[in-house]
Motif scaffolding. Structure first.
Motif, mmCIF file in Angstrom:
data_model
loop_
_atom_site.group_PDB
_atom_site.id
_atom_site.type_symbol
_atom_site.label_atom_id
_atom_site.label_comp_id
_atom_site.label_asym_id
_atom_site.label_seq_id
_atom_site.Cartn_x
_atom_site.Cartn_y
_atom_site.Cartn_z
ATOM 1 N N MET B 1 -48.843 -15.633 6.256
ATOM 2 C CA MET B 1 -49.986 -14.747 6.393
ATOM 3 C C MET B 1 -50.551 -14.837 7.796
ATOM 4 S SD MET B 1 -53.482 -15.759 4.458
ATOM 5 C CE MET B 1 -54.196 -14.190 4.281
ATOM 6 N N LEU B 2 -51.019 -13.703 8.310
ATOM 7 C CA LEU B 2 -51.527 -13.663 9.680
ATOM 8 C C LEU B 2 -52.743 -14.575 9.854
ATOM 9 C CD1 LEU B 2 -51.528 -9.857 10.520
ATOM 10 C CD2 LEU B 2 -49.973 -11.591 11.402
ATOM 11 N N SER B 3 -52.785 -15.231 10.992
ATOM 12 C CA SER B 3 -53.922 -16.106 11.292
ATOM 13 C C SER B 3 -55.234 -15.326 11.283
ATOM 14 C CB SER B 3 -53.733 -16.735 12.664
ATOM 15 O OG SER B 3 -52.583 -17.542 12.665
ATOM 16 N N ARG B 4 -55.193 -14.148 11.883
ATOM 17 C CA ARG B 4 -56.412 -13.344 11.955
ATOM 18 C C ARG B 4 -56.884 -12.957 10.554
ATOM 19 N NH1 ARG B 4 -56.901 -8.134 11.690
ATOM 20 N NH2 ARG B 4 -54.683 -7.804 12.048
ATOM 21 N N THR B 96 -61.179 -5.185 7.791
ATOM 22 C CA THR B 96 -59.986 -5.492 8.576
ATOM 23 C C THR B 96 -58.890 -6.117 7.718
ATOM 24 O OG1 THR B 96 -60.726 -7.683 9.191
ATOM 25 C CG2 THR B 96 -61.390 -5.897 10.629
ATOM 26 N N VAL B 97 -59.203 -6.430 6.474
ATOM 27 C CA VAL B 97 -58.163 -6.996 5.604
ATOM 28 C C VAL B 97 -58.025 -6.153 4.344
ATOM 29 C CG1 VAL B 97 -58.334 -9.343 6.455
ATOM 30 C CG2 VAL B 97 -59.807 -8.650 4.597
ATOM 31 N N ARG B 98 -58.310 -4.866 4.505
ATOM 32 C CA ARG B 98 -58.253 -3.997 3.331
ATOM 33 C C ARG B 98 -56.868 -3.919 2.738
ATOM 34 N NH1 ARG B 98 -61.955 1.287 4.243
ATOM 35 N NH2 ARG B 98 -60.999 2.012 2.327
ATOM 36 N N ASP B 99 -55.880 -4.304 3.529
ATOM 37 C CA ASP B 99 -54.527 -4.278 2.990
ATOM 38 C C ASP B 99 -54.262 -5.500 2.103
ATOM 39 O OD1 ASP B 99 -54.934 -5.586 5.438
ATOM 40 O OD2 ASP B 99 -52.793 -5.728 5.811
ATOM 41 N N ILE B 100 -55.146 -6.500 2.130
ATOM 42 C CA ILE B 100 -54.919 -7.735 1.366
ATOM 43 C C ILE B 100 -55.843 -7.794 0.147
ATOM 44 C CG2 ILE B 100 -54.932 -10.262 1.465
ATOM 45 C CD1 ILE B 100 -53.120 -9.373 3.590
ATOM 46 N N GLU B 155 -51.873 -17.506 -0.366
ATOM 47 C CA GLU B 155 -52.651 -18.118 0.711
ATOM 48 C C GLU B 155 -53.971 -17.391 0.935
ATOM 49 O OE1 GLU B 155 -49.428 -17.384 3.215
ATOM 50 O OE2 GLU B 155 -48.709 -19.458 3.270
ATOM 51 N N PHE B 159 -57.791 -19.105 1.138
ATOM 52 C CA PHE B 159 -58.795 -19.007 2.205
ATOM 53 C C PHE B 159 -60.118 -18.448 1.680
ATOM 54 C CE2 PHE B 159 -55.255 -19.848 4.976
ATOM 55 C CZ PHE B 159 -55.846 -20.665 5.921
ATOM 56 N N LEU B 253 -51.556 -25.700 1.592
ATOM 57 C CA LEU B 253 -51.210 -25.017 2.838
ATOM 58 C C LEU B 253 -50.481 -25.965 3.779
ATOM 59 C CD1 LEU B 253 -54.601 -23.187 3.534
ATOM 60 C CD2 LEU B 253 -52.570 -22.253 2.409
ATOM 61 N N LYS B 254 -49.675 -25.363 4.660
ATOM 62 C CA LYS B 254 -49.022 -26.166 5.694
ATOM 63 C C LYS B 254 -50.076 -26.689 6.670
ATOM 64 C CE LYS B 254 -44.400 -24.223 6.154
ATOM 65 N NZ LYS B 254 -43.599 -23.310 6.955
ATOM 66 N N TYR B 305 -55.497 -23.017 11.799
ATOM 67 C CA TYR B 305 -55.043 -21.768 11.196
ATOM 68 C C TYR B 305 -55.454 -20.480 11.893
ATOM 69 C CZ TYR B 305 -54.128 -24.943 7.351
ATOM 70 O OH TYR B 305 -53.666 -25.969 6.600
ATOM 71 N N LEU B 307 -56.727 -17.593 14.833
ATOM 72 C CA LEU B 307 -56.193 -17.159 16.123
ATOM 73 C C LEU B 307 -56.816 -17.964 17.244
ATOM 74 C CD1 LEU B 307 -56.035 -13.264 16.423
ATOM 75 C CD2 LEU B 307 -54.172 -14.881 16.152
#
Lengths: 484, 312
Positions: B1-4, B96-100, B155, B159, B253-254, B305, B307
């Motif tokens: 998953m993207l950091s941002r 900004t995370v509407r896709d998730i 993930e 968060f 998480l890693k 984690y 950016l």
């Protein structure tokens, strides 16, 4: 009071629903009958419920405003659908496929041998002055030799019913998410009509888009990593970027999420370290996409992206440089382009276009400014245009100077009497002008959406459909006439 | 998953929780006001102290009157932690995370923000306040519930949990910190009765009163309430439970070793401290330490984690 269509005046325009006041076109009979049964209060109530749904669903677009920064506005939507019979649509769709195929061959030729220029079909000086020709892209061979994977062409219907292509958007055309959302809202508002009409579904678009993008992947894996690259939340089409990423199950990324490593491959920064990206659907203009190659001050793009693309390590849609064919002067040559590459006549005609680079055509434009629409070659969104019939003398003088100074940058077109569709105004229906933007996907295969986004000029008499300038939209139904 | 994206989800969860907790805080203070013995003035300033905004408040307002404090905490756009600002931040992060985030989650959050914005004036009146704050609290809880009920346990969800529980842990300490200050300095029979009311109000501000009665089953006293709110492992707003939940989210998480270590130390600190015996100043110092550790944990998450910050 019930809806009265006897007073509905089509004013000598082609109305998509009514042949003349109170007389439905064959494909609109059930819709008109349905509207007649409604009382005007119910019509207004359904419009209000659609607006509420849009607000709650958060369907927005962003308008940049100098004073307040950015504002999120609800997407203006009109509940009365625009219907096109399927038979007619099949012809239009075939014309669009032909057009996009020819344009892709044209772009590929321009970045290779430039046969069309050498053979004198396309003037070298037009190419030389093109702002969107990117010499950096010469010699690149994108997969399938396709450059414009996603194209949005704007269609209009004139008084006599002829459908014309008004322009082709080959850079980062937007609007498809609204096409999809409009259908969802209409299903909420007019569920009963869907039983009568069964319009062709549009919701396979995200799947088709994913397939088109996946076909550009350099790695032949089952599920390539696809990312939608957005300039960020302040872009007017951000809603769409997020929407498409979500619907495709792709990553929505900004420039800062990506980097190109010394192996010339693109990676995204994730919580478990760098992850390879195979295909990028970029919604950022060429200028900003890679500060290494284009504008060095761009903070939106990714340094090295073009390097990775040229090395064949990432698919980019649309390919950089595809915008060379998205130019209103190039547009004027599309019939010649189709003839040259495919040896066919255009399936959908162009609007007659006068090219100011040719002295006789320029003279015609200058002599007829009051009747014509004058457009600069590389603007979009309806900016920088002269609308002859409503222009002032001062505006026409300004344009005369502009055209003389840079003739290659201007075209003139007759003001079309573009068609109307009944639109809810208060508790009544009034005609408002519409256009249509279908979307054409080209990868391994070529696909055209069933219909597209119908944009409507909500201001009375206005011909400007852009959402940034008082435009709204409608659902578009392609319906099978045999079933009715 | 993207950091941002991880960062945005984390902040979205924190901001939703912050809006809810701020609404709780205001609501409980307003209720407490009604139970005060005659002649006793309830100060509104502690609310500003709880959210750590004394300086920005003083820059904008001359006195800590009820009206000013309300305005500052509920609708002031210049206060980044006001209910309205928190919901706006939550919404911007969600956008900004509407896709998730599930679509319905975005819709509810958008709707709650619009409600908060459109009704802020009525929320500032004495008559409209209760309904306004209740709607913020139930609205936030509705969103949390919806996300819990619809998001895959991937993930992104971890968060979300980490952000929500870290914010919750932090706010629990803040509420205890300010509300444990004795309101009535003199020791009188009247003040004794009020002491109970005061601790009930602390429990109420955390929706902890019923749970306390069920799990502790004793009278409400300072010592027992402190043990309950810091050390209880079952009540979701108790500090100890919050950091357990953060650990559950973080562990799979890693690269989580450093964060897990901070949490283990924090847990040991909370469990080993005889919180029931702490009087005012030692309690305050203890809470300060906890808050510093929460900030420390945030920094570890940021480093592991999120950016990298742009050099400017």
């Amino acid at each position: 009071m019930s809806i009265d269509l006897t007073r509905y005046s089509t004013n000598d325009f082609f109305d998509e629903m009514l042949e003349r006041p109170n007389r439905a076109r064959t494909w609109s009979k059930q819709l008109v009958a349905h509207l007649r049964q409604m009382d005007d209060g119910e019509l207004a109530a359904r419009q209000a419920s659609a607006e509420l749904a849009i607000k709650e669903m958060g369907i927005t677009f962003t308008v940049y405003n100098e004073q307040d920064g950015t504002i999120d506005r609800n997407w203006p939507f009109d509940i009365v659908p625009r219907i096109i019979p399927r038979q007619e649509w099949e012809r239009v769709a075939a014309g669009l496929r032909q057009r996009v195929k020819a344009l892709n061959l044209f772009i590929d030729d321009l970045y290779h041998e430039q046969r069309i220029v050498k053979e004198g079909v396309f003037p070298a000086e037009v190419l030389k002055q093109s702002k969107n020709f990117r010499p950096q892209c010469c010699g690149v061979n994108p997969p399938h030799r396709v450059w414009a994977h996603i194209c949005g062409s704007d269609l209009v219907r004139d008084r006599d019913g002829t459908i014309y292509v008004l322009e082709d958007n080959l850079r980062v055309p937007s609007g498809v998410s609204y096409m999809l959302e409009n259908r969802l809202v209409t299903k909420r508002v007019f569920p009963e009509l869907f039983e009568d009409y069964a319009p062709l579904p549009v919701n396979d678009y995200p799947t088709r888009l994913y397939e088109t993008l996946a076909s550009l992947s350099p790695r032949k894996v089952k599920r390539p990593v696809v990312a939608v690259l957005t300039p960020g939340i302040y872009n007017s089409a951000y809603f769409e970027h997020a929407y498409l990423a979500q619907e495709m199950g792709a990553e929505l990324v900004e420039g800062r999420d990506l980097f190109v490593d010394s192996d010339d491959k693109v990676y995204m920064r994730t919580i478990s370290g760098p992850q390879r990206v195979d295909v990028i659907y970029r919604r950022i203009d060429d200028d900003f996409i890679d500060p290494e190659v284009f504008r060095p001050d761009s903070a939106l793009g990714v340094s090295g992206l073009i390097r990775a693309w040229k090395a064949g390590n990432v698919g980019l849609a649309n390919a950089p440089g595809a915008g060379v064919a998205d130019d209103k002067v190039v547009y004027a040559f599309v019939p010649e382009i189709i003839k040259y590459y495919l040896n066919e006549a255009p399936g959908i005609p162009n609007v007659p276009t006068y090219r100011c680079m040719y002295p006789d055509e320029q003279k015609y434009v200058l002599d007829h400014l009051e009747e014509l629409v004058v457009k600069p070659a590389n603007e979009s969104g309806g900016y920088g245009m002269l609308m002859g019939p409503t222009s002032t003398k001062a505006e026409r003088e300004t344009f005369t100077k502009l055209i003389r100074k840079d003739p290659r940058n201007y075209i003139g077109q007759p003001t079309l009497g573009i068609s109307t569709v009944p639109t809810v105004v208060g508790r009544d229906l009034e005609p408002r002008h519409v256009d249509l933007r279908p979307f054409i996907l080209s990868g391994r295969d070529t696909l055209v959406t069933a219909g597209g986004l119908t944009r409507v000029a909500l201001r009375k008499g206005s011909l400007v459909v852009n959402s940034s300038q008082g435009g709204g939209s409608k659902d578009t139904w392609i319906v099978d006439m045999e079933d009715n | 998953m993207l950091s941002r994206v991880a960062e945005n989800i984390y902040w979205m969860a924190r901001c939703i929780e912050r809006a809810e907790n701020t609404a709780r805080l205001v609501s409980v203070n307003a209720n407490l006001l009604l139970d005060l013995p005659r002649g006793v003035q309830l100060d509104w300033e502690p609310l500003i102290t709880i959210v750590g905004m004394n300086q920005p408040f003083r820059e904008r307002y001359s006195e800590a009157s009820e009206r000013n404090v309300m305005r500052f905490l509920i609708g002031d756009q210049n206060n980044p932690n006001s209910i309205l600002s928190s919901l706006r931040n939550a919404r911007e992060n969600c956008r900004t995370v509407r896709d998730i985030v599930p679509r319905s989650g975005w819709e509810r959050l958008n709707e709650l923000f619009l409600y908060a914005k459109d009704n802020v004036n009525s929320g500032l009146t004495k008559g409209g306040r209760y309904a306004y704050l209740t709607r913020i609290i139930t609205g936030s809880q509705g969103i949390s519930g919806l996300l819990s009920g619809t998001m895959a346990r991937d993930e992104a969800y971890q968060f979300l949990r980490i952000g929500r529980n870290l914010e919750r842990a932090d706010m629990t300490t803040r509420i205890i910190d300010v509300r444990s200050t004795d309101l009535l300095p003199e020791e009188t029979p009247e003040s004794k009765a009020f002491d109970t009311i005061q601790w009930i109000s602390v429990l109420n501000s955390l929706s902890a009163y019923q749970a306390y009665r069920r799990l502790v089953q004793v009278q409400v006293s300072r010592a027992e309430v402190l043990i309950f709110l810091f050390q209880n492992r079952l009540f979701p707003r108790a500090f100890n439970h919050c950091i357990d939940t953060v650990k559950d989210g973080l562990q799979p998480l890693k690269n989580s070793q450093q964060g897990v270590k901070v949490l283990a130390d924090l847990k040991e600190l909370v469990e080993a401290t005889p919180v029931n015996t702490l009087r005012q100043t030692p309690l305050h110092d203890f809470i300060d330490r906890l808050q510093l550790e929460v900030i420390n944990l945030h920094k570890v998450l940021e480093k592991s984690y999120f950016l990298p910050r742009l050099e400017t």
